[in-house]
Structures are given as structure tokens and as C-alpha cells.
Scaffold this motif. Structure first.
Motif, mmCIF file in Angstrom:
data_model
loop_
_atom_site.group_PDB
_atom_site.id
_atom_site.type_symbol
_atom_site.label_atom_id
_atom_site.label_comp_id
_atom_site.label_asym_id
_atom_site.label_seq_id
_atom_site.Cartn_x
_atom_site.Cartn_y
_atom_site.Cartn_z
ATOM 1 N N THR A 225 82.470 -68.470 63.004
ATOM 2 C CA THR A 225 83.340 -69.299 62.159
ATOM 3 C C THR A 225 82.577 -70.764 62.002
ATOM 4 O O THR A 225 82.114 -71.362 62.860
ATOM 5 N N ILE A 226 82.404 -70.956 60.657
ATOM 6 C CA ILE A 226 81.627 -72.192 60.132
ATOM 7 C C ILE A 226 82.523 -72.935 58.917
ATOM 8 O O ILE A 226 83.168 -72.306 58.431
ATOM 9 N N SER A 227 82.574 -74.231 59.089
ATOM 10 C CA SER A 227 83.253 -74.989 58.150
ATOM 11 C C SER A 227 82.027 -75.571 57.113
ATOM 12 O O SER A 227 80.672 -75.665 57.468
ATOM 13 N N ILE A 228 82.107 -75.627 55.781
ATOM 14 C CA ILE A 228 80.974 -76.031 54.779
ATOM 15 C C ILE A 228 81.314 -77.076 54.125
ATOM 16 O O ILE A 228 82.509 -77.492 53.616
ATOM 17 N N VAL A 229 80.115 -78.074 53.802
ATOM 18 C CA VAL A 229 80.210 -78.899 52.806
ATOM 19 C C VAL A 229 78.920 -79.000 52.067
ATOM 20 O O VAL A 229 77.890 -79.041 52.418
ATOM 21 N N ASP A 230 79.463 -79.025 50.658
ATOM 22 C CA ASP A 230 78.026 -79.187 49.816
ATOM 23 C C ASP A 230 77.582 -80.606 49.903
ATOM 24 O O ASP A 230 78.015 -81.755 49.928
ATOM 25 N N VAL A 231 76.059 -80.561 49.713
ATOM 26 C CA VAL A 231 75.403 -81.966 50.171
ATOM 27 C C VAL A 231 75.544 -82.840 48.930
ATOM 28 O O VAL A 231 75.697 -84.111 49.122
ATOM 29 N N ARG A 232 75.671 -82.375 47.773
ATOM 30 C CA ARG A 232 76.355 -83.266 46.693
ATOM 31 C C ARG A 232 77.535 -84.105 46.903
ATOM 32 O O ARG A 232 77.646 -85.098 46.657
ATOM 33 N N ASP A 233 78.474 -83.297 47.421
ATOM 34 C CA ASP A 233 79.862 -84.080 48.090
ATOM 35 C C ASP A 233 79.460 -85.054 49.185
ATOM 36 O O ASP A 233 80.215 -85.892 49.227
ATOM 37 N N LEU A 234 78.859 -84.469 49.884
ATOM 38 C CA LEU A 234 78.411 -85.172 51.121
ATOM 39 C C LEU A 234 77.779 -86.433 50.805
ATOM 40 O O LEU A 234 78.204 -87.714 51.261
ATOM 41 N N ALA A 235 76.903 -86.717 50.092
ATOM 42 C CA ALA A 235 76.211 -87.839 49.459
ATOM 43 C C ALA A 235 77.205 -88.726 48.766
ATOM 44 O O ALA A 235 77.358 -90.019 48.788
ATOM 45 N N ASP A 236 78.075 -88.034 47.756
ATOM 46 C CA ASP A 236 79.175 -89.014 47.134
ATOM 47 C C ASP A 236 80.067 -89.435 48.044
ATOM 48 O O ASP A 236 80.376 -90.556 47.655
ATOM 49 N N LEU A 237 80.347 -88.815 49.361
ATOM 50 C CA LEU A 237 81.031 -89.507 50.163
ATOM 51 C C LEU A 237 80.625 -90.815 50.997
ATOM 52 O O LEU A 237 81.352 -91.586 51.182
ATOM 53 N N HIS A 238 79.443 -90.624 51.254
ATOM 54 C CA HIS A 238 78.598 -91.558 51.751
ATOM 55 C C HIS A 238 78.789 -92.954 50.858
ATOM 56 O O HIS A 238 78.989 -93.996 51.280
ATOM 57 N N ILE A 239 78.660 -92.584 49.687
ATOM 58 C CA ILE A 239 78.656 -93.702 48.529
ATOM 59 C C ILE A 239 79.953 -94.315 48.507
ATOM 60 O O ILE A 239 80.274 -95.663 48.463
ATOM 61 N N LYS A 240 80.978 -93.475 48.476
ATOM 62 C CA LYS A 240 82.249 -93.843 48.390
ATOM 63 C C LYS A 240 82.749 -94.791 49.604
ATOM 64 O O LYS A 240 83.329 -95.818 49.537
ATOM 65 N N ALA A 241 82.172 -94.455 50.740
ATOM 66 C CA ALA A 241 82.703 -95.228 52.087
ATOM 67 C C ALA A 241 81.636 -96.454 52.251
ATOM 68 O O ALA A 241 82.161 -97.353 52.641
ATOM 69 N N MET A 242 80.647 -96.413 51.340
ATOM 70 C CA MET A 242 79.844 -97.813 51.370
ATOM 71 C C MET A 242 80.515 -98.666 50.475
ATOM 72 O O MET A 242 80.253 -99.815 51.023
ATOM 73 N N THR A 243 81.176 -98.089 49.415
ATOM 74 C CA THR A 243 81.579 -99.485 48.443
ATOM 75 C C THR A 243 83.346 -99.649 48.784
ATOM 76 O O THR A 243 83.768 -100.869 48.150
ATOM 77 N N ASN A 244 84.052 -98.855 49.031
ATOM 78 C CA ASN A 244 85.473 -98.865 49.231
ATOM 79 C C ASN A 244 85.799 -99.704 50.289
ATOM 80 O O ASN A 244 85.586 -99.461 51.552
ATOM 81 N N GLU A 245 86.566 -100.709 50.150
ATOM 82 C CA GLU A 245 87.093 -101.460 51.311
ATOM 83 C C GLU A 245 87.834 -100.929 52.411
ATOM 84 O O GLU A 245 87.837 -101.147 53.411
ATOM 85 N N ALA A 246 88.574 -99.784 51.716
ATOM 86 C CA ALA A 246 89.475 -99.041 52.558
ATOM 87 C C ALA A 246 88.769 -98.206 53.574
ATOM 88 O O ALA A 246 89.262 -97.812 54.727
ATOM 89 N N ALA A 247 87.554 -98.118 53.373
ATOM 90 C CA ALA A 247 86.675 -97.203 54.291
ATOM 91 C C ALA A 247 86.072 -98.252 55.547
ATOM 92 O O ALA A 247 85.894 -97.266 56.432
ATOM 93 N N ASN A 248 86.164 -99.497 55.584
ATOM 94 C CA ASN A 248 85.632 -100.077 56.770
ATOM 95 C C ASN A 248 86.516 -99.858 58.092
ATOM 96 O O ASN A 248 87.620 -99.454 58.040
ATOM 97 N N ALA A 249 85.758 -99.529 58.981
ATOM 98 C CA ALA A 249 86.142 -99.042 60.382
ATOM 99 C C ALA A 249 86.826 -97.740 60.548
ATOM 100 O O ALA A 249 87.711 -97.555 61.402
ATOM 101 N N GLN A 250 86.501 -96.806 59.600
ATOM 102 C CA GLN A 250 87.023 -95.530 59.548
ATOM 103 C C GLN A 250 86.007 -94.581 59.780
ATOM 104 O O GLN A 250 84.665 -94.498 59.198
ATOM 105 N N ARG A 251 86.376 -93.480 60.145
ATOM 106 C CA ARG A 251 85.559 -92.193 60.208
ATOM 107 C C ARG A 251 86.121 -91.027 59.116
ATOM 108 O O ARG A 251 87.338 -91.129 59.178
ATOM 109 N N PHE A 252 85.371 -90.295 58.571
ATOM 110 C CA PHE A 252 85.567 -89.142 57.652
ATOM 111 C C PHE A 252 84.920 -87.821 57.697
ATOM 112 O O PHE A 252 83.921 -87.833 57.847
ATOM 113 N N LEU A 253 86.009 -86.779 58.161
ATOM 114 C CA LEU A 253 85.450 -85.378 58.086
ATOM 115 C C LEU A 253 84.947 -84.961 56.493
ATOM 116 O O LEU A 253 85.710 -85.380 55.735
ATOM 117 N N ALA A 254 83.943 -84.436 56.570
ATOM 118 C CA ALA A 254 83.552 -83.979 55.474
ATOM 119 C C ALA A 254 83.328 -82.595 55.341
ATOM 120 O O ALA A 254 82.422 -82.005 56.064
#
Length: 345
Positions: A225-254
Motif C-alpha cells: 500500500t502506498i500514499s501519494i502526493v503530486d510534486v507540484r502540490d508538494l512544492a506548493d506546500l513548501h512555499i505555503k509553509a515558508m510564508t504563512n506565520e501559522a506554519a512556524n514550529a509545525q510539521r505537515f503531512l503531504a
């Protein structure tokens, strides 16, 4: 182009990687200045050609610097003037080492090297790419989905050296921020299996797996069994985590919603691809066959810990906190297949 991106400089580590290329692409599209690290500047053209294939036409906002996670050289220059760091790179091992510390030590030391340099340079936030292996490999309660609250026990039986290195590196990162980080902020992204479009013929490990299904070299499909993420969405999540204040000190499953088994994927491809899928086998490989083969075959041995592995995970945190909207797993898989055919796998 986002006005907030003007004059903001982002360092992306490991610029030749599958995820790093997509991060660089999206940052350039948003108007950021990007600096990326390479172990050898000889590979600079490789990045430029991939970015051209992705649709990037101008490169005046992109610069390169030669560094290596295993040495201190140039890391002070790499982070100089940077507002953010996307730490995507990971030490590369073409073969599983006899001593797991050969993989764990560089991963941990490389992460700390980047964090120390970023702290000393006054970087605001580092977004670190960890993986699902740091989150969900010790989850025993199958009545509950895996979330960011879960951690893999680094001493879990059967845990690969690679996944152990990811757990240890992420734990070291959080410990560093707690004790020595000062004003440096950290967010961590924990992706599952990464698929989606490629911009060169260089295949990631996930692509190799699908290639074996598509070309028929996998005569029977193991029940993994595998879970999947699209690389385009993964990059988008990195950038969202970079700029959103609420992302500080948090981890996010992608991850995209749901899971698929490899036999499910084979059946899906068979239905979707018509004649292009005529080599695909949909025969299932019983677990007991894999276990017997593992006694004699190193590839089969690597599969055994993945059999019947529980992977039901939640992406709710990334959706709620960062308004992340991932593509479906089927769309990610079809984009991968399209790239495989495009580059004549």
C-alpha cells in the motif's frame, strides 16, 4: 507575480533533485530570487534545461553555489542575504550501506549544518523536507489515521536505514531549534510517495517503481500500500509553509486523499492506458512468496517490511492551516506516466 516576493531571496538546497526543481520553478514564477546549491557547478546546465522544459524562460533571478551537506565549505555564502531556506537536499547513497550510520550521520550532520548557517545569517525560516517515514512507521492502532502527532520509533524493527536517517535528522532539527535556534523558525514537510510530472529523463525512485509496472518487468505485483502526493502540490506546500506565520514550529503531512495498493495502480493503468498498457500485469504476488524470495534476493528483502504496512493518513492539518488543495492521487500517477512515455522510459 506576487508583490510580497519582490527582493525576497530563497535558498533551495540540492537543486538537481526532483522536488527541488519544482520548488525552484514555482518560486521563480512567483517572483522570488532563488539561489540553489549543487555539489558540483558542472550540473548547473542540468537544472536550467529542466526548468526550460517546465516553462521557465528567464533565469536572471536564479543563481548557483557549490556546496556539500558533508562539509562546512560555502554554507555561510549559500545562506548569505537569504530570507528563507527550503532544505530539500538529502545525502545520496546509491547502495544500502552495511553500517546504517553511514546514512544516518550525514543526514543529521547535514541538517544541522544548514540550520546553523541559516541561524547565523539571520534567515527567518527554514522549511525542511522530512518524510512519512519519520511519522507513520510505528503506528499500531489501525482504528485511527496517522497524523503529524505521530512519530516513528527510530528503533522500530525492520525500519530502513533511509527512514531511520529521516527520523533522526528531523528530531535533531527540532532539538536544535529548541536549544540553539534563537530567532530561527522551522517548519517541516513530511511527504509520502512523490509522483507527478518530470522535466528530464532522470528518474526518481518512485518513477522506477511505476516503470517496472508499465513495462511488464514486474510479472506479479506485491501487495504493498502506498500514499501519494503530486510534486507540484508538494512544492506548493513548501512555499505555503515558508510564508504563512501559522506554519512556524509545525510539521505537515503531504499526501493526496486515500491510499492505493500497487495491484490497484496496475489495474488503474490497465484501464486508462489502452494499448500503451498492454504489457502491464495485474497478477497479485502473495505475501508468502515475497517472504520466501527475501531469503535469497535483496530486492525482495527490501519489500518485506512494506507488506501490509498501514498508511491511512490525514492531510487535514495542511488543508486547514495552510489552505492546501492537493490534486488527486490518480492525477499525480497519470502525470508520472505521461513523463515516462515522454522521456522514452
Amino acid at each position: 507575480m506576487e508583490n510580497s516576493a519582490n527582493n525576497k531571496l530563497v535558498l533551495v538546497t540540492g537543486g538537481t533533485g526532483f522536488v527541488a526543481i519544482e520548488c525552484i520553478k514555482q518560486l521563480l514564477e512567483k517572483g522570488y530570487q532563488v539561489r540553489t546549491t549543487l555539489r558540483s557547478l558542472k550540473r548547473k546546465d542540468e537544472i536550467i534545461e529542466s526548468l526550460k522544459a517546465s516553462g521557465i524562460l528567464t533565469f536572471y533571478n536564479l543563481t548557483f553555489i557549490e556546496t556539500d551537506l558533508l562539509t562546512d565549505k560555502n554554507w555561510d555564502k549559500a545562506v548569505e542575504g537569504c530570507d528563507y531556506v527550503l532544505h530539500v537536499a538529502s545525502p545520496i547513497h546509491l547502495e544500502i550501506p552495511k553500517d546504517e550510520n553511514e546514512m544516518i550521520k550525514p543526514a543529521v550532520e547535514g541538517t544541522l549544518r544548514v540550520l546553523k548557517a541559516a541561524r547565523d545569517a539571520g534567515v527567518k525560516r527554514v522549511v525542511m523536507t522530512s518524510n512519512f517515514g519519520a511519522v507513520g512507521y510505528s503506528h499500531a492502532d489501525k482504528s485511527k489515521v496517522i497524523t503529524e502527532e505521530n512519530w516513528t520509533n527510530p528503533n522500530e524493527k525492520g525500519l530502513s536505514a533511509y527512514n531511520k536517517s529521516k527520523v533522526m535528522a528531523e528530531k535533531a532539527a527540532w532539538e536544535f531549534i529548541k536549544n540553539e535556534g534563537r530567532d530561527l523558525q522551522l517548519s517541516v514537510i513530511n511527504p509520502v510517495g512523490i509522483f507527478g510530472p518530470a522535466y528530464s529523463a532522470k528518474l526518481s525512485s518512485g518513477f522506477e517503481l511505476l516503470k517496472k509496472i508499465l513495462d511488464g518487468s514486474m510479472k506479479a505485483i506485491p501487495n504493498i500500500t502506498i500514499s501519494i502526493v503530486d510534486v507540484r502540490d508538494l512544492a506548493d506546500l513548501h512555499i505555503k509553509a515558508m510564508t504563512n506565520e501559522a506554519a512556524n514550529a509545525q510539521r505537515f503531512l503531504a499526501l493526496s486523499d486515500g491510499v492505493m495498493t500497487l495491484p490497484d495502480i496496475a489495474i488503474f493503468f490497465k484501464k486508462q492506458l489502452g494499448e500503451q498498457g498492454n504489457k502491464i500485469s495485474t497478477k497479485r504476488l502473495p505475501d508468502w512468496v515475497v517472504k520466501i524470495a527475501a531469503l535469497f534476493n535483496s530486492q525482495a528483502k527490501a519489500l518485506v517490511p512494506m507488506l501490509s504496512k498501514y498508511r491511512d493518513s490525514s492531510n487535514e492539518k495542511a488543508r486547514k492551516v495552510l489552505d492546501w488543495q492537493p490534486r488527486s492521487k490518480e492525477e499525480a500517477l497519470l502525470a508520472t506516466v505521461e513523463s515516462l512515455f515522454k522521456y522514452n522510459f
